[in-house]
Design a protein around this motif. Structure first.
Motif, PDB file in Angstrom:
ATOM      1  N   GLU A  76       0.947  -1.267  -0.056  1.00 48.88           N
ATOM      2  CA  GLU A  76      -0.184  -0.044   0.068  1.00 48.88           C
ATOM      3  C   GLU A  76       0.856   1.298  -0.009  1.00 48.88           C
ATOM      4  N   PRO A  77       1.393   1.531  -1.197  1.00 47.42           N
ATOM      5  CA  PRO A  77       2.356   2.489  -1.104  1.00 47.42           C
ATOM      6  C   PRO A  77       1.764   4.072  -0.940  1.00 47.42           C
ATOM      7  N   PRO A  78       2.297   4.952  -0.389  1.00 52.17           N
ATOM      8  CA  PRO A  78       2.039   6.249  -0.238  1.00 52.17           C
ATOM      9  C   PRO A  78       1.714   6.928  -1.270  1.00 52.17           C
ATOM     10  N   ARG A  79       1.123   8.295  -1.292  1.00 52.67           N
ATOM     11  CA  ARG A  79       0.775   8.925  -2.489  1.00 52.67           C
ATOM     12  C   ARG A  79       1.963   9.786  -2.765  1.00 52.67           C
ATOM     13  N   ILE A  80       2.706   9.897  -3.909  1.00 51.82           N
ATOM     14  CA  ILE A  80       3.931  10.470  -3.861  1.00 51.82           C
ATOM     15  C   ILE A  80       3.825  12.111  -4.836  1.00 51.82           C
ATOM     16  N   LEU A  81       4.128  13.161  -4.268  1.00 52.15           N
ATOM     17  CA  LEU A  81       3.996  14.402  -5.110  1.00 52.15           C
ATOM     18  C   LEU A  81       5.636  14.921  -5.148  1.00 52.15           C
ATOM     19  N   VAL A  82       6.035  14.796  -6.376  1.00 52.57           N
ATOM     20  CA  VAL A  82       7.446  15.381  -6.465  1.00 52.57           C
ATOM     21  C   VAL A  82       7.414  16.812  -6.107  1.00 52.57           C
ATOM     22  N   VAL A  83       8.451  17.328  -5.610  1.00 52.55           N
ATOM     23  CA  VAL A  83       8.644  18.618  -5.250  1.00 52.55           C
ATOM     24  C   VAL A  83      10.006  19.022  -6.258  1.00 52.55           C
ATOM     25  N   LEU A 104       5.007  19.430  -7.605  1.00 54.38           N
ATOM     26  CA  LEU A 104       4.935  20.860  -6.825  1.00 54.38           C
ATOM     27  C   LEU A 104       6.039  21.725  -6.999  1.00 54.38           C
ATOM     28  N   LEU A 105       5.914  22.822  -7.330  1.00 56.44           N
ATOM     29  CA  LEU A 105       7.048  23.770  -7.465  1.00 56.44           C
ATOM     30  C   LEU A 105       7.417  24.333  -6.105  1.00 56.44           C
ATOM     31  N   LYS A 106       8.884  24.391  -5.785  1.00 55.68           N
ATOM     32  CA  LYS A 106       9.412  24.864  -4.515  1.00 55.68           C
ATOM     33  C   LYS A 106       8.992  26.388  -4.271  1.00 55.68           C
ATOM     34  N   ARG A 107       8.673  26.691  -5.384  1.00 54.10           N
ATOM     35  CA  ARG A 107       8.228  28.372  -5.014  1.00 54.10           C
ATOM     36  C   ARG A 107       6.786  28.492  -5.003  1.00 54.10           C
ATOM     37  N   GLY A 123      -6.647  10.753  -3.400  1.00 55.03           N
ATOM     38  CA  GLY A 123      -6.578   9.683  -4.331  1.00 55.03           C
ATOM     39  C   GLY A 123      -6.499  10.407  -5.816  1.00 55.03           C
ATOM     40  N   GLU A 124      -6.466  11.750  -5.686  1.00 51.57           N
ATOM     41  CA  GLU A 124      -6.707  12.203  -7.166  1.00 51.57           C
ATOM     42  C   GLU A 124      -5.242  12.600  -7.742  1.00 51.57           C
ATOM     43  N   SER A 125      -5.030  12.946  -9.054  1.00 52.60           N
ATOM     44  CA  SER A 125      -3.499  13.267  -9.312  1.00 52.60           C
ATOM     45  C   SER A 125      -3.802  14.783  -9.719  1.00 52.60           C
ATOM     46  N   LEU A 126      -2.563  15.134  -9.398  1.00 49.45           N
ATOM     47  CA  LEU A 126      -2.386  16.829  -9.416  1.00 49.45           C
ATOM     48  C   LEU A 126      -1.809  17.134 -10.585  1.00 49.45           C
ATOM     49  N   LEU A 127      -2.678  17.366 -11.758  1.00 45.07           N
ATOM     50  CA  LEU A 127      -2.275  17.636 -13.130  1.00 45.07           C
ATOM     51  C   LEU A 127      -2.251  19.179 -13.507  1.00 45.07           C
ATOM     52  N   PHE A 128      -1.038  19.440 -14.470  1.00 42.73           N
ATOM     53  CA  PHE A 128      -1.221  20.671 -14.769  1.00 42.73           C
ATOM     54  C   PHE A 128      -1.061  20.556 -16.214  1.00 42.73           C
ATOM     55  N   PRO A 129      -2.123  20.538 -16.916  1.00 48.29           N
ATOM     56  CA  PRO A 129      -2.297  20.185 -18.361  1.00 48.29           C
ATOM     57  C   PRO A 129      -1.064  20.828 -19.445  1.00 48.29           C
ATOM     58  N   ALA A 130      -1.169  21.998 -19.235  1.00 49.36           N
ATOM     59  CA  ALA A 130      -0.039  22.720 -19.883  1.00 49.36           C
ATOM     60  C   ALA A 130       1.365  22.456 -19.825  1.00 49.36           C
ATOM     61  N   ALA A 131       1.682  22.202 -18.573  1.00 47.36           N
ATOM     62  CA  ALA A 131       2.964  21.834 -17.918  1.00 47.36           C
ATOM     63  C   ALA A 131       3.209  20.452 -18.394  1.00 47.36           C
ATOM     64  N   VAL A 132       2.237  19.734 -18.389  1.00 44.58           N
ATOM     65  CA  VAL A 132       2.352  17.974 -18.521  1.00 44.58           C
ATOM     66  C   VAL A 132       2.960  17.976 -20.207  1.00 44.58           C
ATOM     67  N   ARG A 133       2.074  18.748 -20.903  1.00 45.05           N
ATOM     68  CA  ARG A 133       2.350  18.670 -22.423  1.00 45.05           C
ATOM     69  C   ARG A 133       3.515  19.306 -22.723  1.00 45.05           C
ATOM     70  N   ARG A 134       4.213  20.169 -22.282  1.00 43.64           N
ATOM     71  CA  ARG A 134       5.481  20.768 -22.192  1.00 43.64           C
ATOM     72  C   ARG A 134       6.588  19.820 -22.031  1.00 43.64           C
ATOM     73  N   LEU A 135       6.416  18.974 -20.727  1.00 40.30           N
ATOM     74  CA  LEU A 135       7.386  18.040 -20.687  1.00 40.30           C
ATOM     75  C   LEU A 135       7.207  16.929 -21.459  1.00 40.30           C
ATOM     76  N   VAL A 136       6.232  16.515 -22.135  1.00 39.58           N
ATOM     77  CA  VAL A 136       6.137  15.635 -23.233  1.00 39.58           C
ATOM     78  C   VAL A 136       7.001  15.847 -24.254  1.00 39.58           C
ATOM     79  N   ALA A 137       6.489  17.139 -24.757  1.00 36.56           N
ATOM     80  CA  ALA A 137       7.148  17.717 -25.977  1.00 36.56           C
ATOM     81  C   ALA A 137       8.833  17.666 -25.790  1.00 36.56           C
ATOM     82  N   ALA A 138       9.322  18.073 -24.411  1.00 37.73           N
ATOM     83  CA  ALA A 138      10.805  18.429 -24.250  1.00 37.73           C
ATOM     84  C   ALA A 138      11.544  16.903 -24.193  1.00 37.73           C
TER      85      ALA A 138
END
Length: 219
Positions: A76-83, A104-107, A123-138
């Motif tokens: 039963e892993p914890p939820r993980i939020l990257v900083v 999550l940004l440190k700022r 139990g939800e995911s913290l999504l930033f649609p534009a940022a995720v798209r830029r990550l995939v593009a890069a």
């Protein structure tokens, strides 16, 4: 219910700041602090935190390796939020692909930190649609269209996936499609299984990589 949090960061100043923000909330509590990914598994086993705030850049075991290990070995892993410092960081992209539930940004402002913890704890995911798209593009490694084709999503599942990619919750998707929330949950569960995705974040990344979701703007 109190949400327990483990802070993982090699910078003391960051840990102190996050602890102050979290402990100021009546429904949140910090159960421990780690300075490297190597310390995470035993601390998770001991404290059973609901959420881990995971720095991605650490000297010995980074957040990506720690995330993969936790999700692979914990029943039963914890939820993980990257900083992270930069939203377009290669490490962030890899951590999300490894199964982190958001970043999550440190700022980020204190209110944003608190809200992010509560979102992933639900139990939800913290999504930033534009940022995720830029990550995939890069950082895209190659076309993922075959994965979507093999999944054979139904038309309704495709609609749900596209709305997930805009950051909508199940209840918001239900309102948009005029469906019951439980019906949407069923569609989400089905498409995750078909895509072999651990959660919504991985499903959305797969959709962007395949070109299945191509928003017109960065809104």
């Amino acid at each position: 219910m109190t949400i327990s949090v483990l802070i993982v960061d090699d910078e003391e100043l960051i840990r102190v700041g996050l602890r102050a923000i979290i402990d100021a909330q009546p429904d949140l509590t910090v159960v421990g602090e780690a300075t490297d990914g190597a310390e995470v598994p035993p601390m998770v086993a001991r404290w059973r935190p609901d959420v881990v705030l995971m720095d991605v850049r650490m000297p010995a075991i980074d957040g990506i390796q720690a995330t993969r290990h936790l999700l692979a070995t914990s029943a039963e892993p914890p939820r993980i939020l990257v900083v992270t410092t930069f939203e377009n960081d290669e490490y962030v992209y890899q951590a999300l692909r490894a199964g982190a539930h958001g970043f999550l940004l440190k700022r980020a402002r204190p209110a944003e930190v608190v809200d992010a913890i509560r979102v992933v704890a639900r139990g939800e995911s913290l999504l930033f649609p534009a940022a995720v798209r830029r990550l995939v593009a890069a950082h895209q490694r190659g076309p993922a269209s075959d994965r979507l084709q093999r999944a054979r999503l139904t038309e309704r599942e495709g609609e749900v996936l596209r709305l997930m990619a805009t950051g909508l919750s199940n209840s918001e998707i239900a309102a948009e499609l005029v469906l019951g929330v439980e019906t949407v949950k069923t569609h989400v569960g089905n498409l995750l299984a078909k895509l072999g995705a651990r959660d919504r974040t991985q499903a959305v990344i797969a959709a962007y990589e395949a070109g299945f979701v191509v928003p017109a703007t960065d809104g």
